[in-house]
Design a protein around this motif. Structure first.
Motif, PDB file in Angstrom:
ATOM      1  N   PRO A   1       0.787  -1.362   0.105  1.00  0.00           N
ATOM      2  CA  PRO A   1       0.187  -0.047   0.021  1.00  0.00           C
ATOM      3  C   PRO A   1       0.829   1.246   0.038  1.00  0.00           C
ATOM      4  O   PRO A   1       0.361   2.385  -0.525  1.00  0.00           O
ATOM      5  CB  PRO A   1      -1.027  -0.275   1.279  1.00  0.00           C
ATOM      6  CG  PRO A   1      -0.152  -1.135   2.102  1.00  0.00           C
ATOM      7  CD  PRO A   1       0.692  -2.011   1.229  1.00  0.00           C
ATOM      8  N   ILE A   2       2.150   1.168   0.546  1.00  0.00           N
ATOM      9  CA  ILE A   2       2.919   2.363   0.618  1.00  0.00           C
ATOM     10  C   ILE A   2       3.438   2.672  -0.854  1.00  0.00           C
ATOM     11  O   ILE A   2       3.273   3.714  -1.300  1.00  0.00           O
ATOM     12  CB  ILE A   2       4.201   2.280   1.502  1.00  0.00           C
ATOM     13  CG1 ILE A   2       3.435   2.231   3.062  1.00  0.00           C
ATOM     14  CG2 ILE A   2       5.096   3.336   1.286  1.00  0.00           C
ATOM     15  CD1 ILE A   2       4.847   2.163   3.914  1.00  0.00           C
ATOM     16  N   ALA A   3       3.708   1.581  -1.597  1.00  0.00           N
ATOM     17  CA  ALA A   3       4.197   1.878  -2.846  1.00  0.00           C
ATOM     18  C   ALA A   3       3.021   2.435  -3.799  1.00  0.00           C
ATOM     19  O   ALA A   3       3.281   3.351  -4.328  1.00  0.00           O
ATOM     20  CB  ALA A   3       4.566   0.526  -3.600  1.00  0.00           C
ATOM     21  N   ALA A   4       1.969   1.847  -3.462  1.00  0.00           N
ATOM     22  CA  ALA A   4       0.664   2.490  -4.419  1.00  0.00           C
ATOM     23  C   ALA A   4       0.425   3.844  -3.931  1.00  0.00           C
ATOM     24  O   ALA A   4       0.237   4.808  -4.827  1.00  0.00           O
ATOM     25  CB  ALA A   4      -0.623   1.735  -3.853  1.00  0.00           C
ATOM     26  N   LEU A   5       0.505   4.343  -2.782  1.00  0.00           N
ATOM     27  CA  LEU A   5       0.327   5.487  -2.268  1.00  0.00           C
ATOM     28  C   LEU A   5       1.210   6.458  -2.889  1.00  0.00           C
ATOM     29  O   LEU A   5       1.063   7.677  -3.285  1.00  0.00           O
ATOM     30  CB  LEU A   5       0.447   5.544  -0.767  1.00  0.00           C
ATOM     31  CG  LEU A   5       0.086   7.027  -0.126  1.00  0.00           C
ATOM     32  CD1 LEU A   5      -1.062   7.546  -0.515  1.00  0.00           C
ATOM     33  CD2 LEU A   5       0.004   7.047   1.527  1.00  0.00           C
TER      34      LEU A   5
ATOM     35  N   SER B   1       3.341  15.404   1.855  1.00  0.00           N
ATOM     36  CA  SER B   1       2.870  13.859   1.927  1.00  0.00           C
ATOM     37  C   SER B   1       3.880  12.916   1.324  1.00  0.00           C
ATOM     38  O   SER B   1       4.121  11.805   1.967  1.00  0.00           O
ATOM     39  CB  SER B   1       1.591  13.778   1.321  1.00  0.00           C
ATOM     40  OG  SER B   1       0.552  14.444   1.759  1.00  0.00           O
ATOM     41  N   LEU B   2       4.656  13.387   0.211  1.00  0.00           N
ATOM     42  CA  LEU B   2       5.554  12.480  -0.297  1.00  0.00           C
ATOM     43  C   LEU B   2       6.773  12.199   0.691  1.00  0.00           C
ATOM     44  O   LEU B   2       7.530  11.138   0.703  1.00  0.00           O
ATOM     45  CB  LEU B   2       6.051  12.896  -1.753  1.00  0.00           C
ATOM     46  CG  LEU B   2       5.259  12.804  -2.813  1.00  0.00           C
ATOM     47  CD1 LEU B   2       5.569  13.559  -3.965  1.00  0.00           C
ATOM     48  CD2 LEU B   2       5.342  11.264  -3.252  1.00  0.00           C
ATOM     49  N   ARG B   3       7.168  13.431   1.329  1.00  0.00           N
ATOM     50  CA  ARG B   3       8.244  13.269   2.197  1.00  0.00           C
ATOM     51  C   ARG B   3       7.849  12.380   3.571  1.00  0.00           C
ATOM     52  O   ARG B   3       8.641  11.492   3.817  1.00  0.00           O
ATOM     53  CB  ARG B   3       8.540  14.587   2.848  1.00  0.00           C
ATOM     54  CG  ARG B   3       9.370  15.615   2.003  1.00  0.00           C
ATOM     55  CD  ARG B   3       9.972  16.848   2.711  1.00  0.00           C
ATOM     56  NE  ARG B   3       8.984  17.616   3.308  1.00  0.00           N
ATOM     57  CZ  ARG B   3       8.503  18.593   2.794  1.00  0.00           C
ATOM     58  NH1 ARG B   3       8.682  19.133   1.385  1.00  0.00           N
ATOM     59  NH2 ARG B   3       7.401  19.290   3.413  1.00  0.00           N
ATOM     60  N   GLN B   4       6.641  12.510   3.898  1.00  0.00           N
ATOM     61  CA  GLN B   4       6.274  11.331   4.912  1.00  0.00           C
ATOM     62  C   GLN B   4       6.190   9.895   4.603  1.00  0.00           C
ATOM     63  O   GLN B   4       6.399   9.087   5.335  1.00  0.00           O
ATOM     64  CB  GLN B   4       4.875  11.936   5.570  1.00  0.00           C
ATOM     65  CG  GLN B   4       4.884  13.304   6.298  1.00  0.00           C
ATOM     66  CD  GLN B   4       5.817  13.487   7.364  1.00  0.00           C
ATOM     67  OE1 GLN B   4       6.012  12.301   7.964  1.00  0.00           O
ATOM     68  NE2 GLN B   4       6.376  14.429   7.452  1.00  0.00           N
ATOM     69  N   VAL B   5       5.843   9.764   3.305  1.00  0.00           N
ATOM     70  CA  VAL B   5       5.739   8.445   2.709  1.00  0.00           C
ATOM     71  C   VAL B   5       7.198   7.776   2.455  1.00  0.00           C
ATOM     72  O   VAL B   5       7.327   6.792   2.739  1.00  0.00           O
ATOM     73  CB  VAL B   5       5.069   8.478   1.364  1.00  0.00           C
ATOM     74  CG1 VAL B   5       5.462   7.182   0.511  1.00  0.00           C
ATOM     75  CG2 VAL B   5       3.517   8.825   1.583  1.00  0.00           C
ATOM     76  N   ALA B   6       8.021   8.896   2.136  1.00  0.00           N
ATOM     77  CA  ALA B   6       9.384   8.469   2.011  1.00  0.00           C
ATOM     78  C   ALA B   6       9.920   8.114   3.311  1.00  0.00           C
ATOM     79  O   ALA B   6      10.640   7.170   3.573  1.00  0.00           O
ATOM     80  CB  ALA B   6      10.392   9.574   1.442  1.00  0.00           C
TER      81      ALA B   6
ATOM     82  N   GLN C   1       3.042  10.706  -6.739  1.00  0.00           N
ATOM     83  CA  GLN C   1       3.905  11.353  -7.728  1.00  0.00           C
ATOM     84  C   GLN C   1       3.099  11.710  -8.767  1.00  0.00           C
ATOM     85  O   GLN C   1       3.320  12.731  -9.474  1.00  0.00           O
ATOM     86  CB  GLN C   1       4.870  10.367  -7.928  1.00  0.00           C
ATOM     87  CG  GLN C   1       5.791  10.267  -6.738  1.00  0.00           C
ATOM     88  CD  GLN C   1       6.863   8.784  -6.981  1.00  0.00           C
ATOM     89  OE1 GLN C   1       6.660   8.194  -7.980  1.00  0.00           O
ATOM     90  NE2 GLN C   1       7.975   8.820  -6.389  1.00  0.00           N
ATOM     91  N   ALA C   2       2.082  10.940  -9.368  1.00  0.00           N
ATOM     92  CA  ALA C   2       1.329  11.141 -10.405  1.00  0.00           C
ATOM     93  C   ALA C   2       0.504  12.589 -10.131  1.00  0.00           C
ATOM     94  O   ALA C   2       0.313  13.499 -11.196  1.00  0.00           O
ATOM     95  CB  ALA C   2       0.478  10.254 -10.678  1.00  0.00           C
ATOM     96  N   LEU C   3      -0.176  12.670  -8.841  1.00  0.00           N
ATOM     97  CA  LEU C   3      -0.726  14.004  -8.589  1.00  0.00           C
ATOM     98  C   LEU C   3       0.072  15.102  -8.620  1.00  0.00           C
ATOM     99  O   LEU C   3      -0.262  16.000  -9.170  1.00  0.00           O
ATOM    100  CB  LEU C   3      -1.335  13.820  -7.184  1.00  0.00           C
ATOM    101  CG  LEU C   3      -2.369  14.697  -6.635  1.00  0.00           C
ATOM    102  CD1 LEU C   3      -3.445  15.026  -7.810  1.00  0.00           C
ATOM    103  CD2 LEU C   3      -2.871  14.632  -5.393  1.00  0.00           C
TER     104      LEU C   3
END
Length: 610
Positions: free
Chosen positions: A347-351, A382-387, A356-358
């Protein structure tokens, strides 16, 4: 001796007898008793010889009405003390052992010659070699000659001292019998002086035994027994088990009862309180009372020991159950972390792909657009938090691999300096936002065989820690070569670490500060240490509170013979990047997960992404 070696066999052998006995604080005294007995004997015998030299009656006989200790008796005691002392010396040489046996042999010879003088009525003229005793001495029909019981004791004592080095098991009973016989002769003589009965310390028309002679025989018998506890059963006497408790109590009764009962009987006889028939009855009744009393007290002590042992067994059982439950909880935790970390990757990869697309659709990836669009800034955050979440999941996976012993390294010839640069470069922007100036000092090349991605992971963990605990202060990273070792150092100027925590922070889930003040779960440094140690290196920290911290990684350099150009032309392993152009319309099943597959299909079916 037992106090030094601690591993010799126990004193008594037999069917079902244990080879080891419960430990006791009394066992520590076994090694001291022989030396103490030797010292007491030397002082006493030396004082007697001084008394003979200066003609001081108190030194020779303790009391004017008592028998004197003869000069040859004192000399024999000195030889016996020297033999016992030399035997007990730690790490004694062969010559020391031989000298000890020579002294013991001299003691036995003096005893044997004196006994033959009595038995054959043939003087060997050894009685007054040192000093001459005048006529009229108390209890001394043969001037200068020791008592026949003393001669027998010296013969037994010298023989027992010669047997201290014997290793044969059949010697045990002989050794024990001789030393106990010496103690009994000494006890009878002391009892005679206490009760005022001369027949107990003198035999017929022979010289009587002096009081301090009898006492020294008791002292030396205890010292000789403790010099070889495995031969004498002293280990049993000193043990903390039920057998030791029973033995100590009954031995005290055996040695104490004759003195108490004898004193009562003799005093009553002298006062005319009863006749000889009543004396016998009193002796029997007194013995029964004392024996029953000690048996009762010993039984009570054994009962207490059994209760304590029962409670100890119950406590051990409860502790075992708790330990088993704790181990099961740890196993469940590790299993949960392993499963959760694997399940979270999809799910993290999908998020991440969706965000990234958004991000691309919001402004085409233009920095100016991203700066002025709140939605774009939210997506970037959000991308930073996902990383960050991805790094945590990767650490949990590494933790699971380490726990299972499956941490594998892909060793290859790399330039460590370039590896450190590549690890630090993506962090420059984050460091700048935190007000941390990066000071990078690396040599041009440090060639060796390492797993480049794992070393990058170590450097990233250390720099991230420096950023977390040393914000608004410079972060210094260096990579140098020192002989056959490559040294990587990461230094911050933050809060520092207390000395008592410098070793603990490299363990699993350990932290030097509270998680309320600084985020984290205490995995990064543990994983870093495992990676470094898997390379055969080491990691340490040099720190003090308020003075910042310096983490030092030392890696052994594996020498290689290929030229440097081979390293530069080696194809590098691809690393994931935050932004990269998607491939042309290609569909593939990435993992066995519906949401991730649907996300990829949806992204790839869209018109080309700018």
């Amino acid at each position: 001796m037992m106090s030094k070696a601690g591993g010799r066999s126990s004193g008594l052998d037999g069917p079902g007898c244990p080879r080891e006995r419960p430990g006791s604080p009394l066992l520590g005294w076994i090694g001291i008793i022989p030396r103490a007995a030797s010292a007491i004997t030397v002082v006493t015998a030396g004082a007697v010889l001084v008394g003979w030299w200066l003609d001081v009656q108190t030194l020779k006989s303790v009391h004017p009405t008592f028998v004197t200790m003869k000069a040859n008796t004192a000399l024999a005691f000195l030889a016996a003390a020297a033999s016992l002392w030399l035997h007990c010396r730690a790490g004694s040489s062969l010559w020391t052992r031989r000298l000890s046996r020579a002294c013991a042999g001299g003691v036995a010879v003096v005893g044997l010659l004196t006994f033959l003088e009595y038995a054959l009525n043939l003087p060997f003229h050894i009685d007054q070699i040192l000093f001459r005793e005048g006529p009229g001495a108390v209890g001394t029909p043969h001037l200068g000659r020791m008592a026949i019981t003393a001669a027998i004791c010296f013969l037994l004592l010298g023989t027992a001292l010669c047997l201290l080095d014997a290793k044969a098991r059949r010697v045990r009973r002989l050794f024990f019998a001789m030393v106990v016989l010496i103690a009994l002769f000494g006890q009878l003589a002391v009892l005679g002086y206490v009760l005022g009965e001369g027949y107990l310390y003198g035999v017929g028309a022979t010289t009587a035994m002096a009081l301090h002679t009898a006492l020294l025989f008791l002292v030396l018998s205890a010292g000789v027994l403790c010099a070889r506890p495995e031969l004498s059963g002293v280990e049993l006497l000193m043990s903390a088990g039920a057998g030791g408790v029973m033995a100590r109590r009954l031995i005290l009764a055996a040695f104490g009862a004759p003195f108490v009962l004898g004193w009562v009987i003799v005093k009553g006889r002298k006062l005319g309180l009863y006749d000889s028939a009543f004396e016998s009855s009193l002796l029997v009744v007194g013995c029964v009372v004392l024996i029953v009393r000690h048996i009762w007290k010993s039984a009570a002590a054994l009962e207490c020991i059994d209760r304590d042992r029962g409670r100890a067994v119950e406590d051990r059982g409860r502790l075992a159950l708790r330990e088993e439950a704790a181990q099961a909880a740890v196993r469940e935790r590790d299993e949960f972390l392993s499963i959760a970390s694997h399940e979270l990757r999809t799910p993290i990869a999908a998020l991440q792909l969706t965000l990234q697309a958004l991000e691309r659709r919001l402004g085409g990836g233009e920095p100016a657009t991203l700066r002025h669009d709140p939605t774009a800034r939210a997506v970037e955050g959000s991308l930073r938090q996902v990383a960050r979440l991805t790094r945590l999941v990767d650490q949990l996976l590494d933790l699971s691999r380490i726990k299972a012993g499956r941490l594998e390294l892909e060793l290859e010839r790399v330039n460590l300096a370039e590896v450190v640069r590549q690890a630090v470069e993506p962090l420059r922007g984050v460091l700048a936002q935190a007000g941390c100036a990066l000071r990078l000092h690396v040599e041009r090349e440090i060639l060796g065989c390492w797993d480049a991605l794992r070393i990058e992971q170590v450097v990233t963990n250390l720099v991230s820690n420096a950023l977390k605990y040393g914000a608004n202060a410079p972060v210094e990273v260096s990579a140098l070569r020192r002989g056959d070792t490559a040294v990587i150092a990461v230094r911050d100027h933050g809060i520092g670490i207390a000395p008592e925590n410098t070793a603990r922070i490299f363990e699993r889930f350990e932290r030097a500060v509270s998680s309320r003040d600084y985020a984290g779960v205490g995995i990064g440094l543990f994983v870093a240490r495992q990676i470094v140690e898997a390379h055969g290196g080491s990691i340490r920290v040099e720190s003090a509170l308020g003075m910042g911290s310096t983490f030092v990684v030392e890696l052994p350099i594996e020498h290689v013979v290929e030229p440097l150009e081979a390293t530069r032309t080696r194809p590098e392993r691809k690393r994931p990047q935050a932004k990269r152009r998607a491939p042309e319309r290609t569909k593939s099943a990435v993992e066995d997960d519906g949401e991730l597959s649907a996300t990829l299909v949806d992204l790839l079916d869209k018109p080309s992404i700018p």
